[in-house]
Design an enzyme around this catalytic site. Structure first.
Site, PDB file in Angstrom:
ATOM      1  N   PHE A  14       1.811 -19.735  12.606  1.00  0.00           N
ATOM      2  CA  PHE A  14       2.539 -18.535  12.184  1.00  0.00           C
ATOM      3  C   PHE A  14       1.529 -17.533  11.639  1.00  0.00           C
ATOM      4  O   PHE A  14       0.604 -17.915  10.925  1.00  0.00           O
ATOM      5  CB  PHE A  14       3.586 -18.894  11.119  1.00  0.00           C
ATOM      6  CG  PHE A  14       4.671 -17.878  10.976  1.00  0.00           C
ATOM      7  CD1 PHE A  14       5.724 -17.841  11.880  1.00  0.00           C
ATOM      8  CD2 PHE A  14       4.633 -16.945   9.967  1.00  0.00           C
ATOM      9  CE1 PHE A  14       6.730 -16.896  11.766  1.00  0.00           C
ATOM     10  CE2 PHE A  14       5.627 -15.991   9.837  1.00  0.00           C
ATOM     11  CZ  PHE A  14       6.680 -15.967  10.738  1.00  0.00           C
ATOM     12  N   ALA A  33       3.418 -22.828   7.666  1.00  0.00           N
ATOM     13  CA  ALA A  33       2.831 -23.355   6.431  1.00  0.00           C
ATOM     14  C   ALA A  33       3.608 -24.537   5.861  1.00  0.00           C
ATOM     15  O   ALA A  33       3.016 -25.440   5.269  1.00  0.00           O
ATOM     16  CB  ALA A  33       2.716 -22.248   5.390  1.00  0.00           C
ATOM     17  N   LEU A  34       4.916 -24.558   6.024  1.00  0.00           N
ATOM     18  CA  LEU A  34       5.697 -25.674   5.476  1.00  0.00           C
ATOM     19  C   LEU A  34       5.437 -26.985   6.209  1.00  0.00           C
ATOM     20  O   LEU A  34       5.707 -28.057   5.666  1.00  0.00           O
ATOM     21  CB  LEU A  34       7.192 -25.344   5.501  1.00  0.00           C
ATOM     22  CG  LEU A  34       7.641 -24.301   4.480  1.00  0.00           C
ATOM     23  CD1 LEU A  34       9.113 -23.966   4.673  1.00  0.00           C
ATOM     24  CD2 LEU A  34       7.384 -24.780   3.056  1.00  0.00           C
ATOM     25  N   ALA A  79      -1.343 -18.546   6.726  1.00  0.00           N
ATOM     26  CA  ALA A  79      -1.151 -17.218   6.147  1.00  0.00           C
ATOM     27  C   ALA A  79       0.334 -16.983   5.928  1.00  0.00           C
ATOM     28  O   ALA A  79       1.117 -17.032   6.868  1.00  0.00           O
ATOM     29  CB  ALA A  79      -1.726 -16.143   7.061  1.00  0.00           C
ATOM     30  N   VAL A  80       0.687 -16.770   4.673  1.00  0.00           N
ATOM     31  CA  VAL A  80       2.061 -16.442   4.305  1.00  0.00           C
ATOM     32  C   VAL A  80       2.028 -15.002   3.804  1.00  0.00           C
ATOM     33  O   VAL A  80       1.392 -14.709   2.791  1.00  0.00           O
ATOM     34  CB  VAL A  80       2.596 -17.396   3.215  1.00  0.00           C
ATOM     35  CG1 VAL A  80       4.051 -17.078   2.897  1.00  0.00           C
ATOM     36  CG2 VAL A  80       2.439 -18.853   3.643  1.00  0.00           C
ATOM     37  N   ILE A  81       2.690 -14.133   4.557  1.00  0.00           N
ATOM     38  CA  ILE A  81       2.664 -12.705   4.245  1.00  0.00           C
ATOM     39  C   ILE A  81       4.054 -12.284   3.777  1.00  0.00           C
ATOM     40  O   ILE A  81       5.056 -12.595   4.423  1.00  0.00           O
ATOM     41  CB  ILE A  81       2.204 -11.899   5.476  1.00  0.00           C
ATOM     42  CG1 ILE A  81       0.792 -12.367   5.875  1.00  0.00           C
ATOM     43  CG2 ILE A  81       2.223 -10.400   5.178  1.00  0.00           C
ATOM     44  CD1 ILE A  81       0.292 -11.829   7.195  1.00  0.00           C
ATOM     45  N   GLU A 118      10.678  -9.221   3.121  1.00  0.00           N
ATOM     46  CA  GLU A 118      11.653  -8.610   2.222  1.00  0.00           C
ATOM     47  C   GLU A 118      12.627  -9.618   1.633  1.00  0.00           C
ATOM     48  O   GLU A 118      13.624  -9.231   1.031  1.00  0.00           O
ATOM     49  CB  GLU A 118      12.405  -7.511   2.967  1.00  0.00           C
ATOM     50  CG  GLU A 118      11.483  -6.375   3.363  1.00  0.00           C
ATOM     51  CD  GLU A 118      12.218  -5.229   4.015  1.00  0.00           C
ATOM     52  OE1 GLU A 118      13.444  -5.136   3.855  1.00  0.00           O
ATOM     53  OE2 GLU A 118      11.552  -4.426   4.681  1.00  0.00           O
ATOM     54  N   THR A 119      12.359 -10.903   1.796  1.00  0.00           N
ATOM     55  CA  THR A 119      13.273 -11.924   1.281  1.00  0.00           C
ATOM     56  C   THR A 119      12.533 -12.882   0.361  1.00  0.00           C
ATOM     57  O   THR A 119      11.309 -12.868   0.260  1.00  0.00           O
ATOM     58  CB  THR A 119      13.901 -12.740   2.437  1.00  0.00           C
ATOM     59  OG1 THR A 119      12.871 -13.520   3.062  1.00  0.00           O
ATOM     60  CG2 THR A 119      14.549 -11.826   3.471  1.00  0.00           C
ATOM     61  N   HIS A 129      12.039 -15.848   0.905  1.00  0.00           N
ATOM     62  CA  HIS A 129      11.375 -16.862   1.724  1.00  0.00           C
ATOM     63  C   HIS A 129       9.872 -16.943   1.431  1.00  0.00           C
ATOM     64  O   HIS A 129       9.288 -18.024   1.452  1.00  0.00           O
ATOM     65  CB  HIS A 129      11.624 -16.559   3.205  1.00  0.00           C
ATOM     66  CG  HIS A 129      11.231 -17.650   4.130  1.00  0.00           C
ATOM     67  ND1 HIS A 129      11.874 -18.869   4.158  1.00  0.00           N
ATOM     68  CD2 HIS A 129      10.256 -17.714   5.066  1.00  0.00           C
ATOM     69  CE1 HIS A 129      11.317 -19.630   5.076  1.00  0.00           C
ATOM     70  NE2 HIS A 129      10.333 -18.960   5.637  1.00  0.00           N
TER      71      HIS A 129
END
EC number: 2.5.1.78
Length: 169
Positions: free
Chosen positions: A24, A58-59, A82-84, A87-88, A90
């Site tokens: 992701f 990532a999970l 990479a976790v970007i 708008e939530t 999450h």
């Protein structure tokens, strides 16, 4: 007073390193992986001693790390992702849960894991950080693999001392 001090060891020759990479945000994760593998090579880790596996996001990283740790074939592991922020909520969930899982696997298996899962506000921040964070992950993995092996020898030395004392008794 003089005290004993361990000096960091960044010699990677002979170390086996497992890498788990999220797909992701793939361009950023590929940048992390390229920089990481390049740095591992610079530190003396042989390509044949590195295994790279990819997971959807990532999970999923902690489960793959756990499987690699269970194999007993690695001196250290590396998590790349990479976790970007969107708008939530999450973003917080994925950041917190993946980080906690990565840490838990390292502690459960007594195995160093370099956590290079970027958590950024936007794509630009991720791109700006990916190369140095990838290199840093390689250095952390090599240094911590060498440190844990050195500290494991402390326990072995204590056992030898106890055996010597028993033989003298």
């Amino acid at each position: 007073m003089e005290i004993g001090q361990y000096q960091p060891n960044l010699e990677g020759d002979g170390l086996r390193i497992g890498i788990v990479q999220s797909r992701f945000n793939e361009p950023v994760c590929n940048g992390l992986a390229d920089a990481c593998v390049e740095e591992l090579e610079r530190l003396g880790v042989s390509g044949e001693d590195v295994l790279l596996v990819s997971v959807p996001g990532a999970l999923e990283i902690p489960l793959a790390l756990q499987k690699l740790a269970e194999s007993g074939q690695f001196d250290a592991l590396i998590a790349l992702g990479a976790v970007i922020r969107g708008e939530t909520y999450h973003f917080e969930l994925v950041s917190n849960e993946s980080g906690a899982g990565i840490t838990r696997i390292g502690l459960d298996f007594n195995l160093p894991i370099a956590n290079a899962v970027l958590t950024t506000e936007n794509d630009e921040q991720a791109v700006a950080r990916m190369t140095e964070k990838g290199r840093d992950a390689a250095r952390v993995a090599v240094e911590m693999a060498n440190l844990t092996m050195a500290l494991d020898q402390l326990g072995d030395d204590e056992e030898e001392d106890e055996d010597d004392e028993e033989e003298r008794a």
